[in-house]
Design an enzyme around this catalytic site. Structure first.
Site, PDB file in Angstrom:
ATOM      1  N   ASN A   1      21.209  23.246  38.870  1.00  0.00           N
ATOM      2  CA  ASN A   1      21.478  24.652  38.610  1.00  0.00           C
ATOM      3  C   ASN A   1      21.605  25.485  39.879  1.00  0.00           C
ATOM      4  OD1 ASN A   1      21.665  26.914  36.605  1.00  0.00           O
ATOM      5  ND2 ASN A   1      19.880  27.610  37.748  1.00  0.00           N
TER       6      ASN A   1
ATOM      7  N   TRP B   1      29.115  32.089  34.882  1.00  0.00           N
ATOM      8  CA  TRP B   1      30.204  32.340  35.820  1.00  0.00           C
ATOM      9  C   TRP B   1      30.403  33.842  36.030  1.00  0.00           C
ATOM     10  CZ3 TRP B   1      32.925  29.758  39.334  1.00  0.00           C
ATOM     11  CH2 TRP B   1      32.797  28.372  39.360  1.00  0.00           C
TER      12      TRP B   1
ATOM     13  N   TRP C   1      42.288  38.938  43.202  1.00  0.00           N
ATOM     14  CA  TRP C   1      42.061  37.509  43.370  1.00  0.00           C
ATOM     15  C   TRP C   1      43.222  36.854  44.139  1.00  0.00           C
ATOM     16  CZ3 TRP C   1      37.285  36.435  42.315  1.00  0.00           C
ATOM     17  CH2 TRP C   1      36.618  37.059  41.261  1.00  0.00           C
TER      18      TRP C   1
ATOM     19  N   GLU D   1      14.028  30.352  30.901  1.00  0.00           N
ATOM     20  CA  GLU D   1      15.329  29.693  31.026  1.00  0.00           C
ATOM     21  C   GLU D   1      15.918  29.394  29.648  1.00  0.00           C
ATOM     22  OE1 GLU D   1      17.109  29.143  33.826  1.00  0.00           O
ATOM     23  OE2 GLU D   1      15.533  30.317  34.790  1.00  0.00           O
TER      24      GLU D   1
ATOM     25  N   TRP E   1      37.132  33.636  38.863  1.00  0.00           N
ATOM     26  CA  TRP E   1      36.026  32.906  38.241  1.00  0.00           C
ATOM     27  C   TRP E   1      36.471  32.114  37.019  1.00  0.00           C
ATOM     28  CZ3 TRP E   1      35.018  33.885  33.150  1.00  0.00           C
ATOM     29  CH2 TRP E   1      35.424  35.123  32.630  1.00  0.00           C
TER      30      TRP E   1
ATOM     31  N   TRP F   1      17.272  32.574  28.442  1.00  0.00           N
ATOM     32  CA  TRP F   1      18.543  32.948  29.074  1.00  0.00           C
ATOM     33  C   TRP F   1      19.712  32.416  28.252  1.00  0.00           C
ATOM     34  CZ3 TRP F   1      20.643  36.200  32.419  1.00  0.00           C
ATOM     35  CH2 TRP F   1      21.953  35.962  32.847  1.00  0.00           C
TER      36      TRP F   1
END
Length: 484
Positions: A341, A382, A306, A275, A359, A278
């Protein structure tokens, strides 16, 4: 031979004394250290990211000033463009050099700023420390940047253990005449009326000391069950809660990594390290693609159809969608400046795929309301959910908010905490109150459409609409995983 003239030490998102490369070099230079934080105007696109982070910044700067005082120094606050504020401070102090830690999210603008400061006569020295690695040195076998996380992780593993963190200096010499500082209170970083941050202080302790306490508490026990428990938002202390401290640089990733070295290499410890990596991968992406927060990494999504329904977006931001796990997450965000999360993924999927809202709208909302809003991670996450990012989840992976709630909040502890108006519902209907019989709703004191909203969309129909839009962009259809 050291230059004993004053050194300007420019704090940015490195609000710590421990493992601070620029600070250590400034102290080793041998002369006085002028510690400064510049509040740059929003027009420069480098100021605080959002209102929630302004609250944290106020308290973090207070903590940093107190820590510097213990070392014989103090923090000077100035407002304005970095070039103007630092050039003036250099003239006031006679400083001939500026020491600063690198910020990778500013790689596009920093060179110009530092070059202008160099032209004023300042020697510029820039240091690393925000990340475990330098993104520009991480390259694939063909010499290009990594676009997939797993090979990136493996490449980082091959490099061996990151460097050892460096302890804070015993003292930090101050100039004989400390320049004037602006008043932190005059910056008006804290909310007034209403004080929407009233619960923040019960949950968070901004500053370096708070970061190290969080780390110690996590390493002492919760990390032993991290991989198993981290997906369940109702569990206490299942995650490290270090992300806001990392976002402000109150603790370095090297210090966190070092704290795990004495542990047995269990799946839990390795998963936690992954993590942390990441975050590294997100910065790797940002350096290669500076428009990560505003443009699709995968330009195939540039033609995605969208939609935007103002009322539905408002329902999402306020936790009034009629889907309890989504509403709980959005209310936790507002109350705590934080969201679990797993629930971040659920709420993001709902905005993007159930409501078909771009987004970028969600990224901007999180940037304003998250205490841990991070230029790289927020944008990368995102785009991961949207399917438009590097190594992203496929767009057709559409989270079912009912199944996600039942799987990751089976006892309903999380929902009952943040959506108390439906707390009386039995677990069978807690995640889908719109399916509860009227008698059950009445007994629980729930009136759909009055005490708790009806769903803003039908998830099944919304899923079909999202898949149709995806097929329009890609020219092929895809079936979602029913387990999502």
């Amino acid at each position: 031979m050291s230059d004993r003239s004053p050194v300007l030490l420019w704090f940015r998102k490195d609000l710590r004394l421990d493992d601070n490369a620029a600070l250590m070099a400034a102290v080793q230079n041998g002369g006085p250290v002028v510690c400064v934080y510049v509040r740059e105007p929003q027009s420069e696109k480098v100021g605080p990211l959002g209102a929630a982070q302004e609250w944290w910044l106020h308290h973090s700067l207070t903590a940093l000033d107190a820590a510097l005082s213990e070392k014989g120094n103090r923090l000077i606050l100035r407002s304005g463009t970095a070039v103007e504020a630092l050039a003036i401070l250099a003239r006031e102090t006679g400083a001939r050099s500026l020491f600063v830690n690198r910020l990778y999210e500013r790689d596009e603008i920093d060179p110009a700023i530092l070059e202008q400061l160099h032209r004023t006569g300042l020697e510029i020295r820039r240091f690393k420390g925000q990340l475990l690695h330098d993104p520009k040195t991480m390259r694939t076998g063909t010499g290009g940047p990594y676009r997939v996380y797993t090979p990136f992780w493996r490449a980082l593993e091959k490099e061996g253990e990151p460097r050892e963190p460096v302890d804070a200096p015993a003292s930090i010499p101050a100039p004989a005449h400390v320049p004037a500082s602006e008043s932190l209170a005059d910056w008006d970083l804290l909310p007034q009326r209403p004080n929407w941050a009233v619960e923040f202080e019960n949950l968070w302790q901004p500053g370096e000391a708070g970061a190290h306490q969080r780390l110690k508490r996590f390493i002492d026990k919760p990390i032993e069950r991290y991989k198993r428990d981290r997906d369940f938002p109702g569990l206490e202390d299942a995650t490290s809660m270090l992300s806001p401290h990392l976002a402000f640089g109150e603790i370095s990733p090297a210090r966190i990594w070092h704290a795990t070295r004495g542990l047995t290499a269990t799946e839990d410890m390795i998963h936690f390290r992954k993590e942390l990596v990441w975050r590294e991968f997100s910065y790797h992406l940002l350096v290669e693609f500076p428009r990560l927060a505003s443009a699709n990494w995968n330009d195939r999504f540039d033609t995605f159809p969208w939609a935007f329904d103002k009322a539905q977006f408002a329902a999402w931001t306020t936790g009034q969608t009629g889907y309890p796990i989504v509403d709980a997450g959005m209310r936790q965000l507002w109350r705590h400046g934080y969201m679990h999360n797993r629930v971040r993924m659920i709420t993001a999927s709902f905005l993007i795929k159930d409501l078909m809202i771009n987004w970028r709208k969600g990224e901007a909302w999180f940037r304003d309301t998250l205490l841990d809003a991070d230029a790289a991670s927020n944008a990368a996450n995102w785009q991961w959910v949207a399917g438009s990012g590097a190594d992203a989840a496929p767009f057709f992976r559409i989270f079912n908010p009912i199944l996600q709630g039942e799987k990751f909040d089976p006892a309903g502890d999380y929902i009952r905490r943040f959506v108390p108006e439906i707390a009386g519902l039995p677990n069978r209907y807690l995640h889908k109150p719109f399916e509860a019989p009227l008698a059950v709703l009445k007994e629980a004191g729930v009136t759909l459409g009055t005490t708790y909203p009806k769903p803003v969309v039908d998830h099944g129909l919304a899923r079909d609409r999202a898949l149709s839009a995806y097929a329009h962009v890609t020219g092929r259809s895809a079936d979602p995983d029913p387990r999502d």
